[in-house]
Design a protein around this motif. Structure first.
Motif, mmCIF file in Angstrom:
data_model
loop_
_atom_site.group_PDB
_atom_site.id
_atom_site.type_symbol
_atom_site.label_atom_id
_atom_site.label_comp_id
_atom_site.label_asym_id
_atom_site.label_seq_id
_atom_site.Cartn_x
_atom_site.Cartn_y
_atom_site.Cartn_z
ATOM 1 N N ASP A 185 0.813 -1.213 -0.075
ATOM 2 C CA ASP A 185 -0.051 0.034 0.109
ATOM 3 C C ASP A 185 0.742 1.307 -0.060
ATOM 4 O O ASP A 185 0.505 2.306 -0.701
ATOM 5 N N LYS B 140 0.831 4.161 -2.714
ATOM 6 C CA LYS B 140 0.600 5.469 -2.562
ATOM 7 C C LYS B 140 1.930 6.452 -2.868
ATOM 8 O O LYS B 140 1.609 7.438 -3.567
ATOM 9 N N ILE C 208 -8.370 1.181 -3.926
ATOM 10 C CA ILE C 208 -6.749 1.487 -3.858
ATOM 11 C C ILE C 208 -6.750 3.012 -3.268
ATOM 12 O O ILE C 208 -5.969 3.169 -2.175
ATOM 13 N N LEU D 6 -7.401 3.044 0.339
ATOM 14 C CA LEU D 6 -6.134 2.156 1.303
ATOM 15 C C LEU D 6 -5.105 3.266 1.367
ATOM 16 O O LEU D 6 -4.573 3.515 2.508
ATOM 17 N N VAL D 7 -4.711 4.110 0.338
ATOM 18 C CA VAL D 7 -3.699 4.902 0.266
ATOM 19 C C VAL D 7 -3.693 6.143 1.287
ATOM 20 O O VAL D 7 -2.899 7.047 1.757
#
Length: 278
Positions: free
Chosen positions: A135, A139, A185, A188-189
């Protein structure tokens, strides 16, 4: 040269297509051949699809030209992307490689060996969504993509103005250049856990922070090269340039991988591959 319509050329150090709006038609396009370095004509007629052509009869070698185009395409187009990968038993179920932006090197030399392209990044593993280290890599890649878009936004707007398209198409045009990140995604980041963390690079060994790309047209790597790569545990993809390039109209990472094989292992090793979840 054969009847192949040249679909890529070098312009100001960049690999470009004949439909690029920055180019003018004719002899003044400023483009040169990726194979022989001679000046090219940009033809945008009504009969054939847009293409480049040599200004005079040329001894330019088609194989070398396609090799150089594919090499330049890999170095220019793959940074900033997640590249799918074929299975490899030494990678513990890796399913892709995240190439960092502006890190591709061509003609990379190391010891007595020289590689067509070296991509810096990280191998991504099938650990499931939410793996902390991956992750962080996502990022970092997202931040680079967003920064690149901001840096180029004025140039992209200028391309739109020069394209002659209706103003109502502007948002659609710009959208083609904005980073596209899946909402899962993105969530998550952006979570608090990652706010003050920085990905340091590398997983498991110093050989897993880069991917080597070799481009071959008619002669694959010999056994000595393969054995050395296996001994050093270097992960080298060999791209079949003829199968990948074809007529030059459709070049994508997925198509490249479809026409690529690992320099090692052999067939027996591939059949012995296991996953982390067996």
């Amino acid at each position: 040269m054969s009847e192949l319509l040249i679909q890529h050329a070098k312009w100001q150090g960049e690999l470009v297509k004949p439909v690029d709006s920055r180019l003018v038609s004719g002899k003044d396009c400023g483009c040169v051949c990726a194979g022989c370095g001679e000046s090219l004509i940009l033809r945008r007629g009504k009969t054939n699809r847009p293409h480049f052509a040599h200004q005079a009869k040329s001894p330019c070698d088609r194989d070398s030209m396609i090799h150089n185009i594919v090499q330049s395409w890999v170095a220019q187009e793959l940074p900033g992307r997640m590249i799918p990968l074929p299975p490899h038993p030494g990678l513990d179920c890796s399913y892709g490689f995240l190439a960092y932006g502006n890190k591709a090197e061509t003609e990379f030399s190391e010891g007595k060996r020289r590689y067509d392209v070296r991509l810096e990044g990280m191998f991504l593993y099938d650990f499931g969504v939410g793996d902390f280290n991956q992750d962080l890599a996502f990022k970092r890649n997202l931040e680079w993509l967003q920064g690149r878009f901001r840096e180029n936004e004025e140039d992209i707007q200028e391309q739109f103005r020069q394209s002659g398209l209706p103003e109502s198409w502007k948002e659609y045009f710009m959208e083609q250049y904005r980073p596209r990140i899946h909402p899962v995604i993105l969530a998550l980041v952006e979570r608090d856990e990652l706010k003050d963390c920085t990905y340091k690079g590398g997983l498991r060994s110093d050989k897993l922070d880069h991917l080597m790309i070799e481009v071959e047209y008619s002669h694959a790597k010999d056994d000595d090269f393969k054995l050395q790569m296996q001994k050093e545990r270097r992960y080298v993809l060999e791209v079949n340039a003829a199968g990948f390039y074809e007529d030059g109209r459709e070049l994508t990472p997925a198509k490249m991988i479809k026409n690529s094989t690992w320099v090692w292992p052999n067939d027996k090793q591939e059949n012995e591959q296991t996953t982390l979840f067996d």
